[in-house]
Design an enzyme around this catalytic site. Structure first.
Site, short mmCIF file in Angstrom:
data_model
loop_
_atom_site.label_atom_id
_atom_site.label_comp_id
_atom_site.label_asym_id
_atom_site.label_seq_id
_atom_site.Cartn_x
_atom_site.Cartn_y
_atom_site.Cartn_z
N ALA A 10 29.05 -16.44 -17.25
CA ALA A 10 28.16 -17.36 -16.54
C ALA A 10 27.24 -18.07 -17.54
O ALA A 10 27.06 -19.28 -17.48
CB ALA A 10 27.34 -16.60 -15.50
N GLU A 35 28.58 -6.61 -14.77
CA GLU A 35 28.69 -5.21 -15.14
C GLU A 35 27.48 -4.35 -14.79
O GLU A 35 27.62 -3.18 -14.46
CB GLU A 35 29.00 -5.12 -16.65
CG GLU A 35 30.49 -5.21 -16.87
CD GLU A 35 30.93 -5.95 -18.10
OE1 GLU A 35 30.35 -7.01 -18.41
OE2 GLU A 35 31.86 -5.48 -18.75
#
Lengths: 744, 172, 328
Positions: free
Chosen positions: A513, A708
């Site tokens: 991102a 994550e």
């Protein structure tokens, strides 16, 4: 007029329509004439060699075209470096069909190519194979004496740094705990099995559809291994049916499809079976030893953390496991050690939050044990040892709102109603347990390029060779591009998954991102400058004297900040220009800031479990995950990332376990019925909180990446909740009902 | 230590069965095919006809990605032979929308972000169509249980339940 | 998967004829287990007789006060049949505890009886398995045997029977109706499945040319006091580690009759009629349930990874009986 400020808004996925209508085509879903099907045959043994591989019966089946084995595979690239890829680890990469040697169970040993899938699958059963078997070693616990120091060499791997005198502090401290934690191997098992299509085009060029987290990585691998030029191979991967790390390295079905296509000069597709999804990289099994000590007020005196992780005979897979124990809490005396144990298994590969889920699971369970020893609330213990700066690197954090995560998470969860005593909370015949854990993950940025094309119809196409494995890349990049140029989102399209596009880093590490987003923003800003230049040249332009800093791009206009009435329509500019505006640009992480600051996301996880004491069954009834991940680019897709990661954490805590039978050196539960991941009925209430975290140092977007961080603390929180419910400290994952029944 | 291992296989190629005529009515369109009996309905759809919206996630009835509706009933297309479905009406994900207008469940899946990678999604949606038709899910827990034949590795379960509930209005 | 020919006869005599005249022939109905095994090369029929459209798909009164389930009624249609739900809710619950809605929509009642074990080694042709390849050895005994049998196993095989439905049918004393060219025969449920002994390749007593036509349920359905308890590694869509079908006939708090069938512990649905009989006349108390659980489990033998099943099965029996008796 609706606002074109899309960043931070819950925009629905732009690829949603394609996905809910079945129009999104994944790796092996493309139709080409004269397509051949490959079916892979895997080794029955874990170590030794193939002595006989007779393909004659298979070749008798009408419609079977060829069987590739180590005996008839042409000589390919010679040096190891040709087989290395962007996610390689030190060692010698596995080469499919290279020799008769067997180095792990289910090693691919042949590829049957036929006119239909059914023919190839059938013919694969007709190979006459004989092996000379050698005894294999796949047992981590029994092989600890052969452990060795992890070598440097893998990008992103940082060897652990110790500080102070941990052992001395430990022996002097009034309160201490020591414990050993173990967790089993896990396989990524994305829903889409790994598959590749090598489409043979005129002039011997290849168009490859591959399930990958990096088209450039696939292209480079094919190019180097098969001695092709970059122009000869184009790799496409517009949709990826999940990967979670398994697509970071080229997998062997890619090699097989390309080999067959080049040899047969015909298009070939090869998909792995679900069973074969257990034949390559996995999260390594690990055994960890923790020793913590504290002053009686809870101040940490020492942290010792050793990890033994499995790797293959031929490569040293490394991940950052123990370093987190020097990062998460303030402590002067830290001793960290990370060891690898070579076994007769395939090389592990990064799997969602590699290393962190392993190390932080153990650390957070140990912290819970310490809290019990101290008779301090586990949350309170974390707050007392809050690390204001990164002691591993001796740097301040660019931002760290973990305290807000603790407080807001605890508030939402109702943590203050927790009775500290284990086994104190009940509901009918269920024991109720509440546990918590902290977590951290790197917030990295990689160099990335992007391209923007604005056409006279006002349509903006932005592209970069990245991937969207379900993370929302398509959507977020569309938002950033539309907002940067102030265009309605319907006029903007983002393209990815094509090696002919500007190069992007591997999709992983939670950096996509930010890395791709920064490149998209920079590229669109350059388009904006070109537009402004053109706008200024227009007759009687209200922007004639405006500089870049004097204007904003919004709602289809370039608008003078100090006089919003002074505006020029972007569509008018590009229409008058009658030519495309095309820009290719790149973004890099700020190197100076990288030296000065530590970049991390954080979270606090609170979990409730209900344990049936008689039967041992465990259900996770509630999870609150509070995340400090910088600016949230899209709260809808961001929330989904965290929800999914919590499901992964539940799965790791209670279900996932790739079990090896050491007699065969083989993972035995290699299917979706016996390798359990949660089903809908396993998942109850999950609440996600994004705490405010401003960060104007980390990157122009102020974001940290969320793929994550959401999984990291979950298994620890659940393990601690199981202890709180039952009074039993089960120091292994997954925690299954037999563990609850058998622990004293 | 070493020893010789030989895989036990039937080492003689058997004759192949002749293709048989198979008539499938898929999303209202007739498809007349010649298929060997060993072709599963799933492979017939994906490889022989081109309906790749129906996904292969395990090929063993263990994941639900291949869920389609046969005569209105949700089944796993991987665990049935195409020839066994001769003459039957098959609805796949490609047959749910009405032109450009999405089926309410498709729209709800987008709105509630009930997927990430999207690979299990066609199966989830076809399964939910079947679920609603069966009329057995009265509560959120019922939806969870009766959607448990569809694995979502991305873990979008809570959003999937939200999406289905938004269409059924809570009860079915 | 090996090549096979295919036929779709239109009546039972033709189906029986088809299977008798083709070498290595098998019936296929739902296909949910057979195709699974064929894709793994565990089962390799040369001919499939598709019986899915035969007129064996009704649930009717059997003239003996009970219901007759046609062999080709789907598991879903059986579980949701109003008469089954009313008179044999134990059966409904057992069926719904198994598989997934999609599989239950495909799987048939007759086929459910013929489900094969989930033993990892049986499924993996790279490993020895006496059930798949008689004489090759049992890998599970010294291998990863967490899901394996604790009762009635042999030196040749420690696989378990995987069905949920069959555990209820065992508790209900169902009868399996079969036919072949030699005529009809009925098999009491307890005699349908078998223990592995020296021939673990045989799961049941059905002859290769016989077809199941129906399952007869006796009148007594234990609708009032019953439980199907399934213990597994996830909340749904998983095979049982241990399951218990418990059925009680009570008079006040006194047990007149008890039925206890166990799944996940043996090569067949496990019953111990002597133990069950010991409950007759006794009050429904936890102590009595513990005692009977001890009797049922007394001969159990665990292996390296499944020792826990012995205690778990005991506790599951007590829990299931307590629920059936509405003590909890």
């Amino acid at each position: 007029m609706s606002s074109t400020n899309y960043v931070g808004k819950p925009v629905s996925r732009v690829d949603g329509y394609a996905k809910v209508t079945g129009q999104a085509r994944y790796a092996v879903e493309h139709h080409v004439p004269n397509l051949l099907y490959g079916f892979i045959v895997n080794s029955a043994i874990a170590k030794g060699s193939v002595t006989t591989l007779d393909t004659s019966e298979a070749l008798k089946v009408p419609g079977v075209v060829q069987v590739f084995t180590h005996k008839n595979t042409p000589s390919l690239a010679w040096f190891d470096r040709s087989y290395k890829d962007q996610d390689s680890v030190p060692g010698s990469p596995f080469r499919p069909l290279h020799s008769e040697k067997i180095r792990f169970s289910m090693q691919p040993i042949a590829l049957v190519v036929a006119e239909t899938f059914e023919l190839a699958r059938y013919a694969s059963t007709l190979l006459k194979i004989e092996y000379k078997e050698e005894s294999s070693s796949t047992n981590l616990s029994e092989s600890l004496p052969q452990a060795h120091e992890a070598p440097k060499g893998k990008e992103g791997y940082m060897p652990p740094k110790s500080r102070g005198h941990a052992k001395k502090a430990f022996s002097a401290a009034p309160v201490k705990i020591q414990a050993e934690y173990i967790h089993g191997a896990e396989h990524h098992n994305p829903m889409e099995m790994h598959g590749s299509m090598a489409i043979y085009e005129k002039g011997g060029k290849l168009l490859v559809y591959d399930k990958t987290q990096g088209v450039a990585n696939t292209q480079e691998y094919v190019k180097k291994v098969f001695g092709l030029s970059k122009d000869d191979v184009r790799v496409l991967s517009p949709y990826v049916g999940g990967a979670f790390g398994s697509g970071l390295r080229p997998q062997y079905q890619l090699f097989m499809a390309v080999l067959a296509a080049l040899e047969l000069k015909q298009s070939v597709k090869v998909s792995l079976t679900r069973q074969q999804m257990f034949s390559f990289g996995h999260r390594p099994k690990s055994l960890q030893r923790l020793a913590l000590s504290a002053a009686s007020d809870g101040t940490l005196q020492s942290i010792e953390h050793t990890c033994y992780s499995e790797t293959s005979r031929f490569e040293d897979y490394t991940e950052v496991v123990v370093n987190w124990s020097g990062l998460l809490y303030q402590c002067a005396n830290v001793e960290l050690d990370y060891q690898l144990v070579k076994l007769d298994v395939y090389t592990p590969i990064d799997m969602r939050a590699p290393g962190a889920v392993t190390g932080i699971y153990a650390l957070e369970c140990a912290m819970d044990e310490l809290a019990v020893a101290l008779n301090i609330d586990p949350l309170d213990l974390r707050l007392r040892n809050y690390a204001p700066e990164d002691q591993n690197e001796k740097k301040p954090f660019s931002s760290k709102e973990l305290r807000a995560c603790y407080l807001q998470g605890a508030e939402k969860f109702g943590w203050n109603k927790r009775n500290k005593e284990p086994r104190s909370m009940r509901e009918g015949n269920q024991l109720v347990g509440w546990g918590m854990a902290s977590a951290s993950w790197d917030a990295q940025q990689q160099k990335c390029a992007a391209k923007a094309l604005l056409t006279p119809d006002g349509k903006l196409t932005v592209s970069s060779g990245t991937a969207d494995i379900g993370t929302g890349t398509y959507t977020i990049m569309t938002q950033i591009a539309a907002e940067t140029l102030g265009l309605p989102i319907e006029q903007v399209e983002f393209k990815l998954g094509d090696s002919s596009l500007p190069e992007a880093p591997l999709e992983g590490g939670s950096w996509t991102a930010v890395s791709v987003g920064s490149a998209v923003k920079a590229t669109c800003e350059e388009v904006g400058q070109k537009l402004l230049k053109l706008a200024k040249k227009k007759k009687d332009s209200p922007l004639a004297n405006a500089g870049a800093e004097d204007v904003v791009f919004e709602n289809g206009y370039i608008i003078l900040k100090k006089d919003p009435a002074a505006a020029v329509s972007i569509l008018d500019i590009i229409r008058d220009e009658r030519e495309d505006i095309e820009v290719e640009s790149a973004a890099m992480p700020g190197m100076i800031d990288k030296l000065k600051y530590s970049f991390h996301s954080h979270s606090a996880v609170f979990a409730e479990v209900k344990v049936d004491e008689d039967l041992g069954t465990i259900h996770v009834t509630r999870v609150v995950s509070a995340i400090a991940g910088g600016r949230v680019l899209n709260p809808k897709t961001a929330r989904s990332q965290i929800l999914g990661a919590v499901v992964w954490g539940i799965s790791m805590a209670l279900q996932e376990d790739s079990v090896i039978d050491h007699n065969f050196g083989r993972f035995m539960n290699h299917n979706y019925a016996e390798y359990h991941v949660p089903v809908n009925a396993d998942i109850q209430n999950i609440e996600v909180i994004f705490v405010e975290e401003e960060d104007d140092i980390i990157n122009p977007l102020g974001a940290k990446g969320l793929g994550e961080i959401g999984i990291v603390g979950v298994a620890g929180a659940i393990a601690n909740a199981v202890y709180h419910a039952t009074g039993k400290r089960i120091r292994k994952l997954p925690i299954q009902l037999d563990n609850v029944l058998s622990e004293p | 230590m070493s020893n010789t291992v030989q895989e036990k296989t039937t080492l003689a190629a058997q004759p192949l069965a002749e293709p048989l005529p198979v008539h499938l009515r898929i999303n209202g369109e007739d498809h007349r095919l010649q298929l060997r009996p060993w072709v599963s309905l799933l492979d017939a759809l994906r490889e022989y006809i081109g309906y790749t919206g129906t996904k292969k996630g395990c090929d063993h009835g263990q994941c639900g990605a291949c869920t389609v509706l046969v005569d209105g009933v949700r089944i796993n297309a991987c665990m049935t032979l195409a020839v066994m479905r001769d003459g039957q009406e098959i609805t796949t994900i490609e047959g749910l929308a009405n032109g450009d207008k999405l089926h309410p469940l498709q729209a709800a899946f987008v709105e509630h972000d009930a997927f990430q990678c999207g690979y299990c999604t066609p199966g989830q949606i076809c399964s939910a169509v079947g679920l609603i038709k069966e009329g057995r899910a009265k509560t959120r827990d019922d939806i969870r249980e009766l959607m448990s034949g569809n694995i979502c590795r991305c873990g979008a379960y809570t959003n999937i339940v939200d999406a289905i509930e938004s269409v059924t209005g809570g009860t079915i | 998967m090996n090549p096979f020919t295919y036929s779709r006869p239109t009546d039972v005599p033709a189906a029986v004829q088809d299977v008798a005249t083709h070498a290595e022939a098998k019936f296929i109905a739902g296909g949910t287990n057979l195709l699974d095994l064929m894709k793994e090369n565990v089962m390799k029929p040369h001919h499939l007789v598709d019986i899915s459209r035969l007129a064996l798909n009704k649930i009717e009164e059997n003239g003996k006060g009970g219901l007759r389930l046609g062999a080709l009624v789907t598991n879903a249609a059986t579980a949701y049949h109003p008469e089954v739900e009313k008179r044999y809710p134990l059966l409904s619950k057992a069926i719904l505890a198994g598989a997934s809605p999609q599989l239950r929509n495909m799987a048939t009642d007759g086929g459910n009886l013929l489900q094969r074990t989930r033993c990892y080694y049986f499924y993996d042709v790279a490993t020895p398995c006496n059930k798949r390849e008689p004489g090759s050895g049992c890998s599970a005994i010294k291998g990863y045997n967490r899901i394996h049998a604790i009762l009635g196993a042999s030196e040749q095989c420690i696989a378990t029977h995987p069905s949920d439905m069959c555990i209820a049918l065992a508790a209900l004393n169902a009868t399996v109706l079969v036919t072949s060219k030699r005529g009809d025969r009925s098999i009491p449920f307890a005699e349908f499945h078998r223990l592995p002994g020296d021939t673990p390749q045989l799961d049941n007593t059905l002859e290769p040319d016989e077809i199941i036509t129906a399952i007869d349920l006796p009148e007594k359905g234990f609708a009032e006091n019953h439980t199907y308890l399934k213990i597994r590694d996830r909340a749904s869509y998983a095979f049982a580690l241990v399951s218990v079908a418990a059925a009680l006939e009570l008079e006040g708090n006194t047990i007149r009759e008890a039925r206890i069938a166990l799944g996940g512990v043996a090569h067949k649905p496990w019953r111990n009629e002597a133990a069950e009989a010991s409950l007759a006349g006794k009050p429904a108390t936890k102590e009595n349930f513990q005692q009977v659980a001890g009797m049922i489990i007394s001969g159990a033998k665990g292996y390296e990874h499944n020792q826990f099943k012995i205690e778990l099965a005991k506790r599951a029996i007590v829990r299931a009986l307590s629920q059936a008796a509405k003590l909890i």
